[in-house]
Design a protein around this motif. Structure first.
Motif, PDB file in Angstrom:
ATOM      1  N   VAL A 145       1.008   2.158  23.191  1.00  0.00           N
ATOM      2  CA  VAL A 145       1.918   1.073  22.516  1.00  0.00           C
ATOM      3  C   VAL A 145       3.072   2.043  21.785  1.00  0.00           C
ATOM      4  CG1 VAL A 145       0.345  -0.698  22.108  1.00  0.00           C
ATOM      5  CG2 VAL A 145       0.498   1.037  20.422  1.00  0.00           C
ATOM      6  N   LEU A 146       4.128   1.341  21.827  1.00  0.00           N
ATOM      7  CA  LEU A 146       5.444   1.998  20.776  1.00  0.00           C
ATOM      8  C   LEU A 146       5.126   1.401  19.611  1.00  0.00           C
ATOM      9  CD1 LEU A 146       8.386   1.837  23.265  1.00  0.00           C
ATOM     10  CD2 LEU A 146       6.845   3.834  22.792  1.00  0.00           C
ATOM     11  N   THR A 147       5.137   2.086  18.758  1.00  0.00           N
ATOM     12  CA  THR A 147       5.179   1.564  17.061  1.00  0.00           C
ATOM     13  C   THR A 147       6.596   2.014  16.628  1.00  0.00           C
ATOM     14  OG1 THR A 147       4.425   3.696  16.136  1.00  0.00           O
ATOM     15  CG2 THR A 147       2.863   2.066  16.656  1.00  0.00           C
ATOM     16  N   LEU A 148       7.222   1.066  15.921  1.00  0.00           N
ATOM     17  CA  LEU A 148       8.733   1.159  15.346  1.00  0.00           C
ATOM     18  C   LEU A 148       8.683   0.746  13.930  1.00  0.00           C
ATOM     19  CD1 LEU A 148       8.882  -0.057  18.529  1.00  0.00           C
ATOM     20  CD2 LEU A 148      11.173   0.773  18.354  1.00  0.00           C
ATOM     21  N   TRP A 149       9.339   1.617  13.282  1.00  0.00           N
ATOM     22  CA  TRP A 149       9.627   1.214  11.906  1.00  0.00           C
ATOM     23  C   TRP A 149      11.144   1.000  11.621  1.00  0.00           C
ATOM     24  CZ3 TRP A 149       6.414  -0.168   7.876  1.00  0.00           C
ATOM     25  CH2 TRP A 149       5.088  -0.136   7.940  1.00  0.00           C
ATOM     26  N   ARG A 150      11.410  -0.002  11.322  1.00  0.00           N
ATOM     27  CA  ARG A 150      13.040  -0.052  11.204  1.00  0.00           C
ATOM     28  C   ARG A 150      13.236  -0.572   9.478  1.00  0.00           C
ATOM     29  NH1 ARG A 150      13.994  -4.690  14.061  1.00  0.00           N
ATOM     30  NH2 ARG A 150      14.041  -5.841  12.151  1.00  0.00           N
ATOM     31  N   ARG A 151      14.347   0.139   9.025  1.00  0.00           N
ATOM     32  CA  ARG A 151      14.679  -0.020   7.444  1.00  0.00           C
ATOM     33  C   ARG A 151      16.203  -0.610   7.533  1.00  0.00           C
ATOM     34  NH1 ARG A 151      12.239   3.867   3.427  1.00  0.00           N
ATOM     35  NH2 ARG A 151      13.375   5.427   5.031  1.00  0.00           N
ATOM     36  N   ALA A 152      16.422  -1.710   6.953  1.00  0.00           N
ATOM     37  CA  ALA A 152      17.623  -2.309   7.090  1.00  0.00           C
ATOM     38  C   ALA A 152      18.192  -2.124   5.389  1.00  0.00           C
ATOM     39  CB  ALA A 152      17.665  -3.635   7.156  1.00  0.00           C
ATOM     40  N   TYR A 153      19.521  -1.734   5.324  1.00  0.00           N
ATOM     41  CA  TYR A 153      20.083  -1.396   4.171  1.00  0.00           C
ATOM     42  C   TYR A 153      21.706  -2.251   3.884  1.00  0.00           C
ATOM     43  CZ  TYR A 153      17.851   3.160   3.961  1.00  0.00           C
ATOM     44  OH  TYR A 153      16.657   4.116   3.957  1.00  0.00           O
ATOM     45  N   ASP A 154      21.513  -2.772   2.694  1.00  0.00           N
ATOM     46  CA  ASP A 154      23.028  -3.450   2.414  1.00  0.00           C
ATOM     47  C   ASP A 154      24.070  -2.401   2.099  1.00  0.00           C
ATOM     48  OD1 ASP A 154      22.795  -2.914  -0.348  1.00  0.00           O
ATOM     49  OD2 ASP A 154      22.256  -4.966  -0.872  1.00  0.00           O
TER      50      ASP A 154
ATOM     51  N   LEU B 152       9.698   0.764   1.541  1.00  0.00           N
ATOM     52  CA  LEU B 152      10.621  -0.115   0.843  1.00  0.00           C
ATOM     53  C   LEU B 152      11.026   0.565  -0.407  1.00  0.00           C
ATOM     54  CD1 LEU B 152       8.280  -3.558   1.149  1.00  0.00           C
ATOM     55  CD2 LEU B 152      10.771  -3.177   1.866  1.00  0.00           C
ATOM     56  N   ALA B 153      10.461   1.914  -0.633  1.00  0.00           N
ATOM     57  CA  ALA B 153      10.958   2.484  -1.792  1.00  0.00           C
ATOM     58  C   ALA B 153      10.486   1.512  -3.188  1.00  0.00           C
ATOM     59  CB  ALA B 153      12.467   2.815  -1.940  1.00  0.00           C
ATOM     60  N   VAL B 154       9.274   1.231  -3.185  1.00  0.00           N
ATOM     61  CA  VAL B 154       8.971   0.489  -4.442  1.00  0.00           C
ATOM     62  C   VAL B 154       7.562   1.049  -4.849  1.00  0.00           C
ATOM     63  CG1 VAL B 154      10.001  -1.561  -3.669  1.00  0.00           C
ATOM     64  CG2 VAL B 154       7.622  -1.196  -3.116  1.00  0.00           C
ATOM     65  N   PRO B 155       7.107   0.581  -6.062  1.00  0.00           N
ATOM     66  CA  PRO B 155       5.766   1.337  -6.599  1.00  0.00           C
ATOM     67  C   PRO B 155       4.632   0.903  -5.790  1.00  0.00           C
ATOM     68  CG  PRO B 155       7.214   0.567  -8.247  1.00  0.00           C
ATOM     69  CD  PRO B 155       7.798  -0.042  -7.174  1.00  0.00           C
ATOM     70  N   ILE B 156       3.627   1.342  -5.562  1.00  0.00           N
ATOM     71  CA  ILE B 156       2.330   0.909  -4.804  1.00  0.00           C
ATOM     72  C   ILE B 156       1.746  -0.291  -5.800  1.00  0.00           C
ATOM     73  CG2 ILE B 156       0.053   1.592  -4.377  1.00  0.00           C
ATOM     74  CD1 ILE B 156       0.781   4.427  -4.139  1.00  0.00           C
TER      75      ILE B 156
ATOM     76  N   ASP C 218       0.862  -1.282   0.013  1.00  0.00           N
ATOM     77  CA  ASP C 218       0.078  -0.020  -0.148  1.00  0.00           C
ATOM     78  C   ASP C 218       0.790   1.149  -0.060  1.00  0.00           C
ATOM     79  OD1 ASP C 218       0.986   0.206   2.500  1.00  0.00           O
ATOM     80  OD2 ASP C 218      -0.917  -0.160   3.520  1.00  0.00           O
ATOM     81  N   ILE C 219       0.353   2.393   0.150  1.00  0.00           N
ATOM     82  CA  ILE C 219       1.182   3.805   0.177  1.00  0.00           C
ATOM     83  C   ILE C 219       2.234   3.748   1.166  1.00  0.00           C
ATOM     84  CG2 ILE C 219      -0.533   4.992   1.298  1.00  0.00           C
ATOM     85  CD1 ILE C 219       0.030   7.247  -0.609  1.00  0.00           C
ATOM     86  N   VAL C 220       1.728   3.310   2.166  1.00  0.00           N
ATOM     87  CA  VAL C 220       2.845   3.420   3.461  1.00  0.00           C
ATOM     88  C   VAL C 220       3.839   2.310   3.230  1.00  0.00           C
ATOM     89  CG1 VAL C 220       3.078   3.092   5.903  1.00  0.00           C
ATOM     90  CG2 VAL C 220       1.065   4.203   4.988  1.00  0.00           C
ATOM     91  N   LEU C 221       3.542   1.159   2.941  1.00  0.00           N
ATOM     92  CA  LEU C 221       4.713   0.400   2.747  1.00  0.00           C
ATOM     93  C   LEU C 221       5.403   0.615   1.405  1.00  0.00           C
ATOM     94  CD1 LEU C 221       5.926  -2.177   3.862  1.00  0.00           C
ATOM     95  CD2 LEU C 221       4.176  -3.482   2.830  1.00  0.00           C
TER      96      LEU C 221
ATOM     97  N   VAL D  52      12.074  -4.195   5.520  1.00  0.00           N
ATOM     98  CA  VAL D  52      11.392  -3.035   6.621  1.00  0.00           C
ATOM     99  C   VAL D  52      10.492  -3.941   7.505  1.00  0.00           C
ATOM    100  CG1 VAL D  52       9.655  -1.497   6.744  1.00  0.00           C
ATOM    101  CG2 VAL D  52      11.373  -1.126   4.811  1.00  0.00           C
ATOM    102  N   THR D  53      10.694  -3.499   8.670  1.00  0.00           N
ATOM    103  CA  THR D  53      10.028  -4.338   9.940  1.00  0.00           C
ATOM    104  C   THR D  53       9.091  -3.241  10.637  1.00  0.00           C
ATOM    105  OG1 THR D  53      11.826  -6.333  10.201  1.00  0.00           O
ATOM    106  CG2 THR D  53      10.081  -5.587  11.948  1.00  0.00           C
ATOM    107  N   HIS D  54       8.189  -3.507  10.879  1.00  0.00           N
ATOM    108  CA  HIS D  54       7.174  -2.615  11.559  1.00  0.00           C
ATOM    109  C   HIS D  54       6.635  -3.506  12.927  1.00  0.00           C
ATOM    110  CE1 HIS D  54       2.749  -0.930  12.628  1.00  0.00           C
ATOM    111  NE2 HIS D  54       3.809  -0.120  12.883  1.00  0.00           N
TER     112      HIS D  54
END
Length: 267
Positions: free
Chosen positions: A230-239, A140-144, A133-136, A247-249
């Motif tokens: 609740v805490l909400t965390l978005w984590r993004r991992a790069y090589d 992820l930097a990918v097309p919707i 979706d638009i958020v994800l 991406v982990t939510h």
């Protein structure tokens, strides 16, 4: 005058927006909770019987029963039908923010922190294909609408309610290269070890943390009330090339989790 007083005391006579006074059950629950926090009741100890509490607080047993349910909703006590009410033993999980970079035996992340604390973790996992979706798509930097692998987990300590939900999203190109990612058990070290095996080692993580109230689905999965933050965390991992690997939510129950960050040279 009597009619006016009665009207003022009725719900229609209350000023709009004024909170309702706490019930007797809420008052008893607050008093017992204060004793638990102060250590008057030790972890694992049994509370006095309903009859004893009713005498102590000048209430009937049905009111005491409601108070105990309120305490159970706050995860302060465990109600054992036919036995009594016991103070919960568990302490919040102390989660090292860097545990995702370390492997303890076959584990990384949440399970590694729990195991290091001498406790037993559990994870309930579901795996499916979704479309971003638009958020994800932004994370992820990918097309919707792009094809994405979703690995949704509820995690906690055996014997206690879940501490968090943790949902990882992986570009489908990696799922095609690593069929093991489509299975519930991704093997020793989890998805990061499988990605490293095909040359995609994580070099950088970035994390965004916010706080809010839970939605209905989160209340059900995490066994919490609608007013528990609740805490909400978005984590993004790069090589190393700067490509986004995953991406982990995470949605974490605030009072079940201590997140520890370390800074500085040699940390």
């Amino acid at each position: 005058m009597i009619n006016l007083l009665r009207r003022a005391g009725s719900p229609l006579g209350r000023a709009r927006g004024m909170p309702r006074p706490p019930t007797k059950a809420h008052g008893i629950a607050s008093a017992i909770a204060a004793k638990i926090v102060a250590g008057d009741y030790a972890a694992g100890a049994w509370l006095p019987s309903e009859r004893e509490l009713a005498n102590e607080y000048g209430a009937d047993r049905s009111t005491v029963r409601r108070a105990l349910r309120l305490l159970a909703d706050q995860n302060l006590v465990l109600i054992q039908p036919g036995t009594g009410t016991q103070i919960r033993v568990s302490e919040p999980v102390q989660r090292d923010a860097s545990d995702i970079t370390k492997q303890v035996g076959n584990w990384r992340g949440f399970a590694a922190s729990v195991l290091q604390a001498g406790r037993e973790p559990f994870t309930r996992t579901t795996v499916r294909e979704i479309h971003a979706d638009i958020v994800l798509a932004k994370w992820l930097a990918v097309p919707i609408g792009s094809q994405v692998l979703e690995r949704a987990r509820a995690q906690g300590i055996v014997g206690d309610p879940p501490v968090q939900t943790s949902t990882t999203y992986v570009n489908w190109q990696f799922a095609e290269k690593i069929p093991r990612l489509l299975q519930v058990d991704t093997g020793p070290g989890g998805i990061y070890s499988r990605l490293e095996e095909i040359g995609h080692r994580v070099e950088i993580y970035e994390e965004s943390v916010t706080c809010r109230l839970p939605n209905k689905e989160e209340q059900h999965i995490l066994e919490i009330r609608q007013d528990q933050p609740v805490l909400t965390l978005w984590r993004r991992a790069y090589d190393i090339s700067g490509s986004i690997i995953e991406v982990t939510h995470r949605v974490v129950v605030g009072d079940r989790h201590d997140l520890i960050y370390r800074y500085g040279p040699g940390a």
